[in-house]
Design a protein around this motif. Structure first.
Motif, short mmCIF file in Angstrom:
data_model
loop_
_atom_site.label_atom_id
_atom_site.label_comp_id
_atom_site.label_asym_id
_atom_site.label_seq_id
_atom_site.Cartn_x
_atom_site.Cartn_y
_atom_site.Cartn_z
N LEU A 188 0.80 -1.09 -0.01
CA LEU A 188 0.04 -0.13 -0.11
C LEU A 188 0.91 1.42 0.11
O LEU A 188 0.56 2.20 0.40
CB LEU A 188 -0.84 0.04 1.49
N ALA A 189 2.15 1.09 -0.47
CA ALA A 189 3.07 2.33 -0.61
C ALA A 189 2.53 3.44 -1.39
O ALA A 189 2.80 4.75 -1.02
CB ALA A 189 4.30 1.95 -0.92
N HIS A 190 1.58 3.11 -2.18
CA HIS A 190 1.09 4.21 -3.07
C HIS A 190 -0.03 5.18 -2.34
O HIS A 190 -0.52 6.04 -2.77
CB HIS A 190 0.46 3.75 -4.39
N VAL A 191 -0.49 4.66 -1.17
CA VAL A 191 -1.52 5.31 -0.39
C VAL A 191 -0.65 6.06 0.82
O VAL A 191 0.11 5.62 1.31
CB VAL A 191 -2.38 4.12 0.31
N PRO A 192 -1.15 7.44 1.16
CA PRO A 192 -0.36 8.28 2.13
C PRO A 192 -0.56 7.57 3.30
O PRO A 192 -1.69 7.00 3.60
CB PRO A 192 -1.40 9.47 1.96
#
Length: 296
Positions: free
Chosen positions: A25-29
């Motif tokens: 989930l690295a693309h989610v802040p």
């Protein structure tokens, strides 16, 4: 006792593998991740409490002013801890997060001495001094204070200190903590969704599933740990807890390619030596106490 050990191992292995989950989930802040973690953990915990037919007792317990005060503090501490951890993992600092959980027990000892008036044996002072030397060494090696590790260690140690006087069990306690954080978390998620920057329902089914699954990822290890703590001695709980940061360290170096230079390894070595003294001393003291009790 064997079943309890396996429950503990399963809990700590799950926590050790957390970086893999958050990396997906690295693309989610990080702020959105933590908000979803709070919301879905609360939902799942309420379902668990309802299915165990303890909802009435839970509702009665949380209305006491003392309970509200204690768990408000705990909620702030756990939210800071979660946010720091998730941000650090996705920013490429998994090795430093593992350091935080390696030194956490020793920070707890220091708090026990300063805040609770507990006394340390000479070997415990030796362990604390070695760990402090390791942190100081790593500060020079990093060129900065290892603030991620210290933030994780201090917030979790304070969280443990607060929970020491908390009247609710693990499941009820976390349900109340996440419940106290639910309104701001939901308000933030509604804001980002309406402003068009929210990840939920916008980034594909896999992302949505992982965000909802953050509640399961949080709650299942907790339930395993709670079951283990009831079945095995505290000394085993303490020793087995190093499974999680060990796995995190290995993941950071061998899976996600973070560097662990010889200088940094030397700093970790001082911390590990402190933990070895702490663990071995604890085992020997526990055996001596048990032998004395049998003689009397």
């Amino acid at each position: 006792m064997t079943r309890g050990i396996w429950y503990a191992v399963a809990a700590y292995v799950s926590w050790g593998l957390f970086p893999i989950y958050w990396k997906l989930l690295a693309h989610v802040p990080a702020t959105q991740l933590i908000s979803h973690r709070i919301v879905w953990s609360f939902v799942l915990l309420v379902i668990v409490i309802a299915l165990s037919r303890q909802f009435g007792a839970f509702r009665s317990a949380v209305l006491a002013p003392k309970v509200l005060r204690i768990y408000s503090i705990a909620a702030v501490l756990v939210s800071v801890n979660w946010l720091t951890y998730v941000w650090a993992v996705n920013a490429g600092h998994i090795v430093e997060t593992s350091l935080g959980y390696f030194i956490n027990p020793l920070i707890s000892i220091v708090f026990g001495v300063i805040l609770l008036g507990e006394r340390l044996r000479p070997w415990q002072w030796c362990a604390v001094a070695l760990a402090a030397s390791g942190v100081i060494y790593l500060t020079f090696d990093y060129g900065r204070l290892p603030w991620i590790a210290l933030t994780l260690a201090v917030t979790f140690a304070l969280y443990g200190l607060v929970k020491k006087t908390a009247p609710l069990g693990s499941v009820h306690g976390l349900a109340f903590e996440t419940g106290l954080l639910l309104i701001p978390a939901l308000a933030y998620l509604v804001f980002v969704q309406t402003s068009g920057s929210g990840a939920f329902l916008q980034s594909g089914l896999r992302t949505d599933g992982l965000l909802v699954g953050a509640g399961i990822a949080t709650t299942v290890p907790l339930l395993l740990f709670a079951s283990a703590a009831r079945r095995i001695p505290l000394i085993w709980v303490g020793i087995l807890q190093y499974i999680a940061p060990t796995i995190q360290l290995l993941l950071g170096v061998f899976v996600f390619g973070e560097t662990l230079s010889l200088h940094r390894l030397a700093g970790f070595g001082l911390v590990w030596a402190a933990l070895a003294i702490f663990a071995i001393g604890g085992i020997l003291t526990n055996r001596a106490t048990s032998a004395s009790a049998e003689l009397t």
